[in-house]
Design a protein around this motif. Structure first.
Motif, PDB file in Angstrom:
ATOM      1  N   THR A   1       1.111  -1.458   0.006  1.00 47.73           N
ATOM      2  CA  THR A   1       0.135  -0.391  -0.166  1.00 47.73           C
ATOM      3  C   THR A   1       0.575   0.749   0.195  1.00 47.73           C
ATOM      4  O   THR A   1       0.476   2.667  -0.814  1.00 47.73           O
ATOM      5  CB  THR A   1      -1.119   0.147   1.446  1.00 47.73           C
ATOM      6  N   ALA A   2       1.615   1.153   0.616  1.00 51.71           N
ATOM      7  CA  ALA A   2       3.277   2.030  -0.319  1.00 51.71           C
ATOM      8  C   ALA A   2       3.024   2.799  -0.544  1.00 51.71           C
ATOM      9  O   ALA A   2       3.645   3.629  -1.121  1.00 51.71           O
ATOM     10  CB  ALA A   2       4.131   1.931   1.004  1.00 51.71           C
ATOM     11  N   ASP A   3       2.873   2.381  -2.168  1.00 50.79           N
ATOM     12  CA  ASP A   3       2.888   2.167  -3.435  1.00 50.79           C
ATOM     13  C   ASP A   3       1.642   2.513  -4.391  1.00 50.79           C
ATOM     14  O   ASP A   3       1.906   2.438  -5.675  1.00 50.79           O
ATOM     15  CB  ASP A   3       3.672   1.559  -3.813  1.00 50.79           C
ATOM     16  N   ASN A   4       0.453   2.645  -3.468  1.00 50.48           N
ATOM     17  CA  ASN A   4      -0.465   2.483  -3.998  1.00 50.48           C
ATOM     18  C   ASN A   4      -1.297   4.322  -4.082  1.00 50.48           C
ATOM     19  O   ASN A   4      -1.485   4.527  -2.713  1.00 50.48           O
ATOM     20  CB  ASN A   4      -1.552   1.620  -3.217  1.00 50.48           C
ATOM     21  N   ARG A   5      -1.171   5.043  -5.143  1.00 48.01           N
ATOM     22  CA  ARG A   5      -1.132   6.037  -5.269  1.00 48.01           C
ATOM     23  C   ARG A   5      -3.309   6.848  -4.983  1.00 48.01           C
ATOM     24  O   ARG A   5      -3.427   5.433  -5.438  1.00 48.01           O
ATOM     25  CB  ARG A   5      -0.437   6.882  -6.155  1.00 48.01           C
ATOM     26  N   ASP A   6      -3.806   7.208  -4.147  1.00 43.01           N
ATOM     27  CA  ASP A   6      -5.089   7.045  -4.121  1.00 43.01           C
ATOM     28  C   ASP A   6      -5.391   8.264  -3.246  1.00 43.01           C
ATOM     29  O   ASP A   6      -5.793   8.162  -1.928  1.00 43.01           O
ATOM     30  CB  ASP A   6      -5.376   5.895  -2.828  1.00 43.01           C
ATOM     31  N   ASP A   7      -5.530   9.118  -3.995  1.00 41.15           N
ATOM     32  CA  ASP A   7      -5.632  10.972  -3.518  1.00 41.15           C
ATOM     33  C   ASP A   7      -7.157  10.998  -3.105  1.00 41.15           C
ATOM     34  O   ASP A   7      -8.645   9.819  -3.638  1.00 41.15           O
ATOM     35  CB  ASP A   7      -5.219  11.757  -4.796  1.00 41.15           C
ATOM     36  N   VAL A   8      -7.292  12.468  -2.281  1.00 39.24           N
ATOM     37  CA  VAL A   8      -8.589  11.971  -1.771  1.00 39.24           C
ATOM     38  C   VAL A   8      -8.343  13.639  -1.794  1.00 39.24           C
ATOM     39  O   VAL A   8      -7.868  14.522  -1.307  1.00 39.24           O
ATOM     40  CB  VAL A   8      -8.498  11.926  -0.385  1.00 39.24           C
TER      41      VAL A   8
ATOM     42  N   GLN B   1       1.982  11.634   7.827  1.00 36.86           N
ATOM     43  CA  GLN B   1       3.498  11.933   8.064  1.00 36.86           C
ATOM     44  C   GLN B   1       2.924  10.595   6.409  1.00 36.86           C
ATOM     45  O   GLN B   1       2.802   9.709   5.953  1.00 36.86           O
ATOM     46  CB  GLN B   1       3.538  10.400   9.139  1.00 36.86           C
ATOM     47  N   TYR B   2       4.531  10.700   5.889  1.00 36.52           N
ATOM     48  CA  TYR B   2       4.796   9.798   4.619  1.00 36.52           C
ATOM     49  C   TYR B   2       3.823   8.158   4.709  1.00 36.52           C
ATOM     50  O   TYR B   2       4.053   7.303   5.588  1.00 36.52           O
ATOM     51  CB  TYR B   2       5.614   9.812   4.064  1.00 36.52           C
ATOM     52  N   PRO B   3       4.229   7.622   3.508  1.00 39.43           N
ATOM     53  CA  PRO B   3       3.499   6.618   3.047  1.00 39.43           C
ATOM     54  C   PRO B   3       5.100   5.130   3.654  1.00 39.43           C
ATOM     55  O   PRO B   3       5.870   6.137   3.405  1.00 39.43           O
ATOM     56  CB  PRO B   3       3.323   6.291   1.635  1.00 39.43           C
ATOM     57  N   SER B   4       4.910   4.411   4.182  1.00 33.71           N
ATOM     58  CA  SER B   4       5.993   3.307   4.711  1.00 33.71           C
ATOM     59  C   SER B   4       5.040   1.749   4.847  1.00 33.71           C
ATOM     60  O   SER B   4       3.865   1.954   4.644  1.00 33.71           O
ATOM     61  CB  SER B   4       6.533   3.803   5.793  1.00 33.71           C
ATOM     62  N   ALA B   5       5.963   1.072   4.651  1.00 29.40           N
ATOM     63  CA  ALA B   5       5.775  -0.686   4.859  1.00 29.40           C
ATOM     64  C   ALA B   5       5.297  -0.632   6.185  1.00 29.40           C
ATOM     65  O   ALA B   5       4.880  -1.587   6.463  1.00 29.40           O
ATOM     66  CB  ALA B   5       6.617  -1.251   4.223  1.00 29.40           C
ATOM     67  N   ARG B   6       6.374  -0.359   6.404  1.00 33.70           N
ATOM     68  CA  ARG B   6       5.486  -0.135   8.192  1.00 33.70           C
ATOM     69  C   ARG B   6       3.946   0.283   8.852  1.00 33.70           C
ATOM     70  O   ARG B   6       3.477  -0.463   9.996  1.00 33.70           O
ATOM     71  CB  ARG B   6       6.973   0.767   8.935  1.00 33.70           C
ATOM     72  N   ALA B   7       3.771   1.180   8.380  1.00 37.52           N
ATOM     73  CA  ALA B   7       2.797   1.768   8.280  1.00 37.52           C
ATOM     74  C   ALA B   7       1.261   1.136   8.338  1.00 37.52           C
ATOM     75  O   ALA B   7       0.198   1.551   8.195  1.00 37.52           O
ATOM     76  CB  ALA B   7       2.841   3.740   6.927  1.00 37.52           C
ATOM     77  N   ALA B   8       1.822   0.529   7.170  1.00 44.45           N
ATOM     78  CA  ALA B   8       0.596  -1.593   6.738  1.00 44.45           C
ATOM     79  C   ALA B   8       0.758  -1.323   7.733  1.00 44.45           C
ATOM     80  O   ALA B   8      -0.913  -2.024   7.962  1.00 44.45           O
ATOM     81  CB  ALA B   8       1.111  -1.770   5.979  1.00 44.45           C
ATOM     82  N   ARG B   9       1.283  -2.294   8.902  1.00 46.16           N
ATOM     83  CA  ARG B   9       0.917  -2.772  10.010  1.00 46.16           C
ATOM     84  C   ARG B   9      -0.412  -1.370  11.168  1.00 46.16           C
ATOM     85  O   ARG B   9      -1.138  -2.205  11.664  1.00 46.16           O
ATOM     86  CB  ARG B   9       2.045  -3.282  11.363  1.00 46.16           C
ATOM     87  N   PHE B  10      -0.711  -0.670  10.590  1.00 49.66           N
ATOM     88  CA  PHE B  10      -1.792   0.220  11.708  1.00 49.66           C
ATOM     89  C   PHE B  10      -3.045   0.657  10.361  1.00 49.66           C
ATOM     90  O   PHE B  10      -3.201   1.383  11.022  1.00 49.66           O
ATOM     91  CB  PHE B  10      -0.881   1.513  12.264  1.00 49.66           C
TER      92      PHE B  10
END
Length: 652
Positions: free
Chosen positions: A12-19, A35-44
């Motif tokens: 999901t860190a590479d999935n662009r999804d503008d609002v 915060q910026y997107p990251s692989a770690r942020a996917a855990r949350f």
């Protein structure tokens, strides 16, 4: 606001999804800290990212609970061990905004991030700076976010939640509390407006206010009007009101404890209106400590919690069946400020009043007393902010005001920061103090016989204003507010004293205070202390008719002078002097009499010192002329000043 989501895939860190939308990015993307997107942020629960101003990426989350949990995790992993100023600069990149309300030299520790109270306060400050308008989480959502961070992932948090009682459809023709909850949940996310709702319209989808929402639910479930100003009116025209809910409870309802209502599916909790015509608040309980309620314009219809909030009673409606349940422990607010609340700290009330005045909501006299005027200002502020309008300052209202409800203490042995640019003290907030001074000046009344009574206004402030104007020393806001809160005049002070003075922003989260070395006064930095020492008591005595505080001589009672504060020219001059002093303290004007250069300070502005000197002298001279009755009397003042100077220099 979005439902809490589970953990997602790192991709999901590479999935662009503008609002799209006009709301601030941190709100649109449910990412309080942006915060910026990251692989770690996917855990949350990160679902993707968007592109915002300047081409920056921002992680997107399904709920602000997920986003805040990821923010806590990021603080813990990448910022612990840094000074808060450095951490704030790193978080904001090249902008380097820092963290409002925190000493930049204080250390960010793991214990601080793991403590829910300290961590939530810190991230609220970061979120408020990112959005420019606070944050969009309820207090319960902040607590949920911190619990999710501590659990280590969104999945671990969701899996650890207790089972939720499922509201079963009502049996045919039998109104039930479960039916109330089922109907209420179908409207989560709908808009809040203070409006009148047709109770007999089963297809109504908002807007709602809190009382209309619950009265509509009762009518739809039980085909009866309840909590309306006139329960015999046509259902399409009946007005619901929390005050009418209180009245119907006393006439018709079944009163239960808040604990029993919170444990009952479909139980109702009520907060009484703070006065006639004012609004209280009401919510339907889910039986597990949760609520469904039309909470305010800022929130809409939401699922929230009964915990940590002020409720007066629980209600069960006659004619509606409820399942029996053991009472649920309900924790009241840890601290709340409202009329009649116990253990209120005057300094905190003063902060609340000052913040209200700075935001344009006049609380009356800034006196440290939570009275009707302060309550009215809180009500207007809450209405303007789209919050629960109950006249009480709890955690959410305090956060919106930008104040802390914690009483500030200075621990023994801990040095406090000295004021002034060299010590790194916070700059005077002109937007907060200027309305305060102007309000005091506009409300000046004839002095009471008892000079110790609070609310004497400008007479109490004169020693501070005169000293600041004549010496160029910045007004100390803590001393200023203490004078206003206690109603006691400022004591006599030694001009340009080097003693440390506590200085902290009024509308900020408390932060550790770090001592700073005082800047030694340079040789040759002599200031006309004798002139100031002579001039200040004379001005004060002429303006008020009383001896300057600390100079009274009880063994030699003097004939009291006629106070000149009632003269328009003196009031105007005093007001001008107060404004000029504030402008100098805020760095908009230079210090008068070239005092900044004498003390070795760099100019704060390119404006000429002569202009600041004239801006200081004109109101002083005008006030003295008005106080003495003309130039003839002014000559007598001048002779006293000269005599005092000769006497002072002769003693050297």
């Amino acid at each position: 606001m979005g439902q809490i989501g589970r953990s997602t895939d790192p991709s999901t860190a590479d999935n662009r999804d503008d609002v799209a939308g006009s709301e601030v990015a941190s709100f649109r993307y449910n990412n309080p800290g942006a915060q910026y997107p990251s692989a770690r942020a996917a855990r949350f629960g990160q679902t993707g990212y968007g592109i915002i101003g300047g081409g920056h990426k921002i992680a997107r989350f399904p709920s602000p609970v997920n986003g805040a949990a990821s923010n806590f995790d990021l603080l813990s992993r990448s910022y612990v061990g840094m000074r808060i100023g450095e951490a704030g600069t790193k978080w904001t990149g090249r902008h380097g905004f820092g963290v409002p309300g925190y000493d930049p030299n204080a250390m960010l520790t793991k214990e601080m991030v793991d403590d829910p109270v300290l961590a939530i306060a810190l991230l609220k400050a970061i979120a408020g700076r990112e959005s420019g308008k606070g944050n969009n989480l309820t207090e319960e959502q902040w607590r949920q976010a911190h619990r999710m961070y501590k659990a280590g992932s969104a999945d671990a948090f969701v899996d650890g939640l207790p089972a939720v009682a499922v509201a079963q459809p009502p049996a045919s023709g039998v109104p039930s509390g479960a039916g109330l909850v089922q109907r209420a949940r179908a409207h989560i996310g709908e808009q809040y407006v203070n409006t009148q709702v047709p109770k007999d319209d089963p297809h109504w989808r908002g807007p709602w206010d809190c009382a209309e929402f619950v009265s509509w639910l009762v009518y739809q479930e039980a085909n009866m009007l309840y909590g309306c100003v006139d329960d015999t009116a046509q259902p399409a025209k009946a007005d619901a009101y929390t005050g009418a809910w209180k009245a119907d409870l006393e006439r018709l309802g079944k009163r239960v404890s808040v604990e029993e209502a919170a444990a009952t599916v479909g139980g109702i909790v009520l907060r009484y209106p703070p006065g006639p015509g004012k609004m209280g608040h009401i919510a339907v309980c889910d039986g597990n400590g949760g609520t469904i309620e039309a909470k305010g314009r800022r929130y809409g219809v939401v699922a929230d919690t009964v915990q940590g909030r002020g409720w007066h009673t629980g209600i069960l409606i006659p004619g509606i069946s409820y399942d029996n349940a053991a009472p649920l422990k309900v924790s009241p607010p840890a601290i709340i400020y409202e009329i009649g609340a116990p253990n209120m700290d005057m300094a905190v009330v003063t902060r609340i009043q000052t913040a209200l005045a700075a935001k344009g909501f006049d609380p009356g006299l800034i006196d440290g007393e939570f009275g009707l005027n302060t309550q009215a200002a809180v009500l207007r502020f809450q209405e303007a902010e789209g919050m629960v309008v109950d006249g009480a300052v709890g955690p959410e209202t305090a956060a919106a005001l930008g104040v802390s409800l914690a009483a500030e203490t200075v621990k023994p042995g801990v040095a406090v920061a000295e004021t002034g640019p060299a010590a790194g003290a916070p700059a005077l907030d002109l937007q907060q103090l200027l309305p305060l001074i102007l309000m005091l000046l506009s409300k000046e009344k004839p002095m009471a016989a008892d000079p110790a009574k609070p609310g004497q206004g400008l007479e109490l402030l004169l020693p501070l204003i005169l000293q600041s104007a004549l010496t160029g020393k910045q007004l100390d806001i803590t001393q200023l507010l203490t004078v206003l809160a206690t109603g006691k005049p400022a004591p006599a002070v030694t001009p340009l004293a080097n003693a440390p003075v506590l200085s902290q922003p009024v509308n900020t989260v408390p932060a550790p205070i770090v001592s700073q070395p005082a800047t030694p006064q340079q040789p040759g930095a002599a200031v006309p202390v004798d002139l100031i020492t002579v001039l200040m008591p004379l001005l004060y005595e002429r303006l008020t008719g009383k001896p300057f505080p600390g100079t009274e001589k009880p063994d030699k009672p003097a004939e009291p002078l006629a106070p000149a504060m009632s003269r328009p020219s003196v009031q105007l001059s005093a007001g001008m002097l107060g404004i000029v002093t504030l402008l100098q303290s805020a760095g908009i004007l230079n210090l008068p009499f070239n005092l900044g250069a004498i003390a070795g300070q760099a100019p704060t502005t390119t404006a000429p010192v002569s202009g600041s000197t004239m801006a200081t002298l004109i109101p002083i001279i005008t006030g003295v002329i008005g106080a003495t009755g003309g130039f003839g009397a002014l000559g007598g003042i001048a002779s006293k000043v000269l005599g005092g100077l000769f006497s002072a220099f002769g003693k050297k």
